[in-house]
Design a protein around this motif. Structure first.
Motif, PDB file in Angstrom:
ATOM      1  N   MET A   1       0.816  -1.239  -0.122  1.00 10.02           N
ATOM      2  CA  MET A   1      -0.074   0.049   0.062  1.00 10.02           C
ATOM      3  C   MET A   1       0.754   1.242  -0.034  1.00 10.02           C
ATOM      4  O   MET A   1       2.054   1.109   0.774  1.00 10.02           O
ATOM      5  N   ASP A   2       0.479   2.211  -0.962  1.00 13.07           N
ATOM      6  CA  ASP A   2       1.425   3.456  -1.095  1.00 13.07           C
ATOM      7  C   ASP A   2       1.186   4.217   0.263  1.00 13.07           C
ATOM      8  O   ASP A   2      -0.110   4.325   0.758  1.00 13.07           O
ATOM      9  N   LEU A   3       2.181   4.446   1.028  1.00 13.81           N
ATOM     10  CA  LEU A   3       1.930   5.375   2.246  1.00 13.81           C
ATOM     11  C   LEU A   3       1.237   6.490   2.286  1.00 13.81           C
ATOM     12  O   LEU A   3       0.484   6.885   3.279  1.00 13.81           O
ATOM     13  N   VAL A   4       1.189   7.320   1.113  1.00 14.14           N
ATOM     14  CA  VAL A   4       0.545   8.490   0.885  1.00 14.14           C
ATOM     15  C   VAL A   4      -1.021   8.179   0.907  1.00 14.14           C
ATOM     16  O   VAL A   4      -1.800   8.807   1.426  1.00 14.14           O
ATOM     17  N   SER A   5      -1.309   7.058   0.474  1.00 17.56           N
ATOM     18  CA  SER A   5      -2.730   6.605   0.591  1.00 17.56           C
ATOM     19  C   SER A   5      -3.347   6.533   1.930  1.00 17.56           C
ATOM     20  O   SER A   5      -4.720   6.881   2.220  1.00 17.56           O
ATOM     21  N   TYR A   6      -2.546   6.592   2.847  1.00 19.45           N
ATOM     22  CA  TYR A   6      -3.099   6.668   4.383  1.00 19.45           C
ATOM     23  C   TYR A   6      -3.776   7.885   4.703  1.00 19.45           C
ATOM     24  O   TYR A   6      -4.389   8.044   5.490  1.00 19.45           O
ATOM     25  N   ALA A   7      -3.142   8.932   3.988  1.00 23.32           N
ATOM     26  CA  ALA A   7      -3.737  10.401   4.047  1.00 23.32           C
ATOM     27  C   ALA A   7      -5.181  10.492   3.876  1.00 23.32           C
ATOM     28  O   ALA A   7      -6.030  11.231   4.134  1.00 23.32           O
ATOM     29  N   ASP A   8      -5.636   9.356   3.236  1.00 21.64           N
ATOM     30  CA  ASP A   8      -7.083   9.510   2.793  1.00 21.64           C
ATOM     31  C   ASP A   8      -8.050   9.354   3.928  1.00 21.64           C
ATOM     32  O   ASP A   8      -9.104   9.857   4.067  1.00 21.64           O
ATOM     33  N   LEU A   9      -7.560   8.587   4.978  1.00 25.22           N
ATOM     34  CA  LEU A   9      -8.024   8.538   6.394  1.00 25.22           C
ATOM     35  C   LEU A   9      -8.555   9.702   6.987  1.00 25.22           C
ATOM     36  O   LEU A   9      -9.639   9.902   7.610  1.00 25.22           O
ATOM     37  N   VAL A  10      -7.591  10.906   6.781  1.00 22.89           N
ATOM     38  CA  VAL A  10      -7.773  12.129   7.193  1.00 22.89           C
ATOM     39  C   VAL A  10      -9.172  12.667   6.306  1.00 22.89           C
ATOM     40  O   VAL A  10      -9.933  13.128   7.157  1.00 22.89           O
ATOM     41  N   VAL A  11      -9.074  12.700   5.175  1.00 22.14           N
ATOM     42  CA  VAL A  11     -10.148  13.306   4.213  1.00 22.14           C
ATOM     43  C   VAL A  11     -11.590  12.546   4.759  1.00 22.14           C
ATOM     44  O   VAL A  11     -12.676  13.317   4.887  1.00 22.14           O
ATOM     45  N   GLU A  12     -11.417  11.303   4.611  1.00 20.96           N
ATOM     46  CA  GLU A  12     -12.649  10.576   5.233  1.00 20.96           C
ATOM     47  C   GLU A  12     -13.300  11.144   6.427  1.00 20.96           C
ATOM     48  O   GLU A  12     -14.473  11.018   6.497  1.00 20.96           O
ATOM     49  N   LEU A  13     -12.600  10.982   7.455  1.00 17.05           N
ATOM     50  CA  LEU A  13     -12.822  11.412   8.629  1.00 17.05           C
ATOM     51  C   LEU A  13     -13.450  12.854   8.717  1.00 17.05           C
ATOM     52  O   LEU A  13     -14.477  13.129   9.276  1.00 17.05           O
ATOM     53  N   VAL A  14     -12.456  13.522   8.388  1.00 17.41           N
ATOM     54  CA  VAL A  14     -12.937  15.151   8.454  1.00 17.41           C
ATOM     55  C   VAL A  14     -13.985  15.776   7.709  1.00 17.41           C
ATOM     56  O   VAL A  14     -15.026  16.347   8.320  1.00 17.41           O
ATOM     57  N   ASN A  15     -14.181  14.957   6.423  1.00 17.32           N
ATOM     58  CA  ASN A  15     -15.177  15.199   5.869  1.00 17.32           C
ATOM     59  C   ASN A  15     -16.668  14.774   6.206  1.00 17.32           C
ATOM     60  O   ASN A  15     -17.848  14.654   5.399  1.00 17.32           O
ATOM     61  N   THR A  16     -16.614  13.803   7.404  1.00 15.68           N
ATOM     62  CA  THR A  16     -17.877  13.327   7.763  1.00 15.68           C
ATOM     63  C   THR A  16     -18.615  14.453   8.522  1.00 15.68           C
ATOM     64  O   THR A  16     -19.621  14.541   8.873  1.00 15.68           O
ATOM     65  N   HIS A  17     -17.980  15.709   8.693  1.00 13.62           N
ATOM     66  CA  HIS A  17     -18.782  16.867   9.474  1.00 13.62           C
ATOM     67  C   HIS A  17     -19.398  17.844   8.229  1.00 13.62           C
ATOM     68  O   HIS A  17     -18.439  18.531   7.682  1.00 13.62           O
ATOM     69  N   ASP A  18     -20.307  17.878   8.115  1.00 10.29           N
ATOM     70  CA  ASP A  18     -20.824  18.897   6.989  1.00 10.29           C
ATOM     71  C   ASP A  18     -21.697  19.792   7.937  1.00 10.29           C
ATOM     72  O   ASP A  18     -22.267  19.144   8.970  1.00 10.29           O
ATOM     73  N   PRO A  19     -21.606  20.964   7.392  1.00  8.09           N
ATOM     74  CA  PRO A  19     -22.380  21.851   8.586  1.00  8.09           C
ATOM     75  C   PRO A  19     -23.834  21.614   8.453  1.00  8.09           C
ATOM     76  O   PRO A  19     -24.479  21.873   9.691  1.00  8.09           O
ATOM     77  N   ALA A  20     -24.451  20.953   7.544  1.00 15.68           N
ATOM     78  CA  ALA A  20     -25.644  20.597   7.433  1.00 15.68           C
ATOM     79  C   ALA A  20     -26.366  19.263   8.197  1.00 15.68           C
ATOM     80  O   ALA A  20     -27.379  19.048   8.513  1.00 15.68           O
ATOM     81  N   GLU A  21     -25.165  18.492   8.094  1.00 11.88           N
ATOM     82  CA  GLU A  21     -25.468  17.233   8.758  1.00 11.88           C
ATOM     83  C   GLU A  21     -23.996  16.624   9.434  1.00 11.88           C
ATOM     84  O   GLU A  21     -22.971  16.605   8.418  1.00 11.88           O
ATOM     85  N   ASP A  22     -23.917  15.973  10.729  1.00 13.89           N
ATOM     86  CA  ASP A  22     -22.843  15.315  11.130  1.00 13.89           C
ATOM     87  C   ASP A  22     -22.960  13.915  10.852  1.00 13.89           C
ATOM     88  O   ASP A  22     -23.870  13.193  11.202  1.00 13.89           O
ATOM     89  N   ALA A  23     -22.184  13.321   9.948  1.00  7.05           N
ATOM     90  CA  ALA A  23     -22.241  12.107   9.554  1.00  7.05           C
ATOM     91  C   ALA A  23     -21.327  11.131  10.354  1.00  7.05           C
ATOM     92  O   ALA A  23     -21.222   9.925  10.229  1.00  7.05           O
ATOM     93  N   LEU A  24     -21.167  11.625  11.723  1.00 12.86           N
ATOM     94  CA  LEU A  24     -20.485  10.900  12.651  1.00 12.86           C
ATOM     95  C   LEU A  24     -21.055  11.204  13.941  1.00 12.86           C
ATOM     96  O   LEU A  24     -20.387  11.972  14.713  1.00 12.86           O
ATOM     97  N   HIS A  25     -22.179  10.717  14.334  1.00 17.37           N
ATOM     98  CA  HIS A  25     -23.044  11.075  15.250  1.00 17.37           C
ATOM     99  C   HIS A  25     -23.474   9.684  16.236  1.00 17.37           C
ATOM    100  O   HIS A  25     -24.117   9.930  17.488  1.00 17.37           O
ATOM    101  N   ASP A  26     -23.255   8.687  15.782  1.00 22.16           N
ATOM    102  CA  ASP A  26     -23.580   7.339  16.429  1.00 22.16           C
ATOM    103  C   ASP A  26     -22.669   6.337  16.060  1.00 22.16           C
ATOM    104  O   ASP A  26     -21.939   6.266  15.038  1.00 22.16           O
ATOM    105  N   LEU A  27     -22.782   5.131  16.735  1.00 22.60           N
ATOM    106  CA  LEU A  27     -21.940   4.027  16.522  1.00 22.60           C
ATOM    107  C   LEU A  27     -22.226   3.309  15.107  1.00 22.60           C
ATOM    108  O   LEU A  27     -21.130   2.753  14.430  1.00 22.60           O
ATOM    109  N   ASP A  28     -23.398   3.289  14.627  1.00 24.90           N
ATOM    110  CA  ASP A  28     -23.571   2.908  13.083  1.00 24.90           C
ATOM    111  C   ASP A  28     -22.932   3.761  12.297  1.00 24.90           C
ATOM    112  O   ASP A  28     -22.391   3.247  11.404  1.00 24.90           O
TER     113      ASP A  28
END
Ligand SMILES: [Zn+2]
Length: 168
Positions: A1-28
């Motif tokens: 695995m390309d080590l740079v691709s681990y940076a996608d973890l940052v984008v995937e997590l940070v972008n769960t927060h949308d001003p209109a909707e928090d997509a990280l609000h429960d265990l599901d």
């Protein structure tokens, strides 16, 4: 695995927060975030959810500092995270792939996520420069993204955001 691709973890997590909707609000929703990465899935508790939300805030702070030109503050934040969440490089040939380098993380799900994300972001900054970090300029979006190549003119996280702002 390309080590740079681990940076996608940052984008995937940070972008769960949308001003209109928090997509990280429960265990599901946390499980949904981790589903594409089965190696990060484990037993999840509300404490993990809270830790992931804090990690999200911390990563956003690093990216926003970088975008604001506060390079030192961004690097300090990231370095502190790398110390708190160490990784262990390991060779793997899983699923018939040739030998390649993986980052093996220890601890809870948030600890492992933080380790991969911090390492990936550090590798990405090292390879592409701190200017590779971008923040969507759409008023209705706070997504982060990474510039690819040397062109740093991208202003929106997606065509959708560009079209929406262009249409106003
Ligand atoms: Zn956007």
């Amino acid at each position: 695995m390309d080590l740079v691709s681990y940076a996608d973890l940052v984008v995937e997590l940070v972008n769960t927060h949308d001003p209109a909707e928090d997509a990280l609000h429960d265990l599901d929703s946390l499980r949904a975030l981790l589903t594409p990465r089965p190696h990060l899935l484990g037993r999840l508790t509300y404490r993990d959810l809270e830790a992931m939300r804090q990690l999200r805030q911390e990563l956003r702070g690093i990216v926003e500092a970088a975008v604001a030109g506060e390079d030192d503050r961004a690097a300090e934040g990231l370095n502190a995270m790398l110390i708190r969440h160490p990784v262990h490089p390991a060779l793997s040939d899983h699923d018939g792939h040739p030998w390649h380098l993986h980052l093996t993380e220890d601890g809870s799900v948030p600890d492992r996520y933080a380790a991969g994300a911090a390492m990936g972001l550090a590798v990405l900054i090292g390879e592409r420069g701190i200017g590779a970090l971008g923040l969507c300029t759409s008023r209705e979006c706070r997504n982060i993204f990474f510039h690819t190549g040397s062109d740093r003119s991208q202003r929106y996280c997606s065509d959708r955001c560009g079209k929406r702002d262009g249409g106003q």
